[in-house]
Scaffold this motif. Structure first.
Motif, PDB file in Angstrom:
ATOM      1  N   ALA A  41      21.054  45.527  75.373  1.00 22.60           N
ATOM      2  CA  ALA A  41      19.812  45.333  76.137  1.00 22.60           C
ATOM      3  C   ALA A  41      19.774  43.961  76.813  1.00 22.60           C
ATOM      4  N   LEU A  42      20.403  42.973  76.191  1.00 23.19           N
ATOM      5  CA  LEU A  42      20.465  41.626  76.771  1.00 23.19           C
ATOM      6  C   LEU A  42      21.570  41.487  77.818  1.00 23.19           C
ATOM      7  N   GLY A  43      22.367  42.538  77.961  1.00 22.44           N
ATOM      8  CA  GLY A  43      23.448  42.502  78.939  1.00 22.44           C
ATOM      9  C   GLY A  43      24.702  41.809  78.445  1.00 22.44           C
ATOM     10  N   LEU A  44      24.826  41.632  77.130  1.00 22.92           N
ATOM     11  CA  LEU A  44      26.023  40.986  76.576  1.00 22.92           C
ATOM     12  C   LEU A  44      27.196  41.969  76.570  1.00 22.92           C
ATOM     13  N   PRO A  45      28.395  41.491  76.839  1.00 16.97           N
ATOM     14  CA  PRO A  45      29.581  42.364  76.835  1.00 16.97           C
ATOM     15  C   PRO A  45      30.087  42.555  75.397  1.00 16.97           C
ATOM     16  N   VAL A  46      29.584  43.565  74.701  1.00 15.20           N
ATOM     17  CA  VAL A  46      29.915  43.764  73.291  1.00 15.20           C
ATOM     18  C   VAL A  46      30.541  45.137  73.053  1.00 15.20           C
ATOM     19  N   PHE A  47      31.259  45.226  71.944  1.00 16.81           N
ATOM     20  CA  PHE A  47      31.800  46.481  71.443  1.00 16.81           C
ATOM     21  C   PHE A  47      31.060  46.833  70.170  1.00 16.81           C
ATOM     22  N   VAL A  48      31.098  48.109  69.820  1.00 16.42           N
ATOM     23  CA  VAL A  48      30.479  48.550  68.568  1.00 16.42           C
ATOM     24  C   VAL A  48      31.084  47.759  67.410  1.00 16.42           C
ATOM     25  N   GLY A  49      30.225  47.220  66.552  1.00 12.76           N
ATOM     26  CA  GLY A  49      30.676  46.439  65.405  1.00 12.76           C
ATOM     27  C   GLY A  49      30.596  44.938  65.615  1.00 12.76           C
ATOM     28  N   GLU A  50      30.435  44.502  66.859  1.00 11.60           N
ATOM     29  CA  GLU A  50      30.314  43.070  67.121  1.00 11.60           C
ATOM     30  C   GLU A  50      28.907  42.603  66.785  1.00 11.60           C
ATOM     31  N   HIS A  51      28.829  41.412  66.228  1.00 14.88           N
ATOM     32  CA  HIS A  51      27.550  40.874  65.746  1.00 14.88           C
ATOM     33  C   HIS A  51      27.493  39.414  66.172  1.00 14.88           C
ATOM     34  N   TYR A  52      26.478  39.066  66.934  1.00 15.77           N
ATOM     35  CA  TYR A  52      26.396  37.696  67.426  1.00 15.77           C
ATOM     36  C   TYR A  52      25.345  36.870  66.696  1.00 15.77           C
ATOM     37  N   ARG A  53      24.633  37.441  65.742  1.00 19.13           N
ATOM     38  CA  ARG A  53      23.560  36.727  65.056  1.00 19.13           C
ATOM     39  C   ARG A  53      23.955  36.215  63.670  1.00 19.13           C
ATOM     40  N   ARG A  54      24.729  36.953  62.951  1.00 20.58           N
ATOM     41  CA  ARG A  54      25.021  36.670  61.551  1.00 20.58           C
ATOM     42  C   ARG A  54      26.013  35.522  61.406  1.00 20.58           C
ATOM     43  N   GLY A  55      25.756  34.641  60.462  1.00 18.42           N
ATOM     44  CA  GLY A  55      26.716  33.609  60.108  1.00 18.42           C
ATOM     45  C   GLY A  55      26.881  32.492  61.116  1.00 18.42           C
ATOM     46  N   GLY A  56      25.963  32.352  62.035  1.00 19.13           N
ATOM     47  CA  GLY A  56      26.027  31.245  62.974  1.00 19.13           C
ATOM     48  C   GLY A  56      27.065  31.393  64.066  1.00 19.13           C
ATOM     49  N   GLY A  57      27.573  32.596  64.265  1.00 17.09           N
ATOM     50  CA  GLY A  57      28.572  32.795  65.305  1.00 17.09           C
ATOM     51  C   GLY A  57      29.005  34.236  65.362  1.00 17.09           C
ATOM     52  N   TYR A  58      29.973  34.481  66.186  1.00 13.60           N
ATOM     53  CA  TYR A  58      30.472  35.834  66.408  1.00 13.60           C
ATOM     54  C   TYR A  58      31.170  36.387  65.169  1.00 13.60           C
ATOM     55  N   HIS A  59      30.892  37.650  64.871  1.00 12.79           N
ATOM     56  CA  HIS A  59      31.601  38.384  63.821  1.00 12.79           C
ATOM     57  C   HIS A  59      31.882  39.795  64.334  1.00 12.79           C
ATOM     58  N   HIS A  60      32.895  40.401  63.788  1.00 17.72           N
ATOM     59  CA  HIS A  60      33.151  41.818  64.061  1.00 17.72           C
ATOM     60  C   HIS A  60      33.202  42.542  62.731  1.00 17.72           C
TER      61      HIS A  60
END
Length: 102
Positions: A41-60
């Protein structure tokens, strides 16, 4: 990486004795789906399983099916598995070895 030997059979024979440990961090699939929908919804280029909120940075956080597909693609077979859990995440621990039927 270079392999020295009589051919591909040598490589697979050598690899057959190696055990590879794989650890995959897992979270609640509903949380992963919510964060993915938010990112889209924010227009971020993500794949299923990507998480940008948890742990202070990108996770998959791949699904179990994704992990199984990756292991199969590399001809790795799971010989043992275990789980460790915390309050809001868990780890899937896998011991794998190379399949000789290549």
């Amino acid at each position: 990486m270079a392999f020295i030997g009589p051919g591909p059979e040598w490589f697979w024979t050598a690899l057959s004795g190696i055990i590879l440990a794989v650890t995959v961090e897992q979270i609640d699939r509903a949380e992963a789906a919510w964060v993915f929908a938010e990112a889209v919804a924010l227009g971020l280029p993500v794949f299923v399983g990507e998480h940008y909120r948890r742990g202070g940075g990108y996770h998959h956080y791949p699904t179990r099916n994704h992990v199984a597909a990756w292991l199969a693609a590399e001809r790795l077979e799971v010989v043992a598995e275990g789980h460790s859990r915390d309050s809001d995440y868990s780890y899937l621990h896998l011991l794998t070895h190379a399949c000789l039927g290549h």
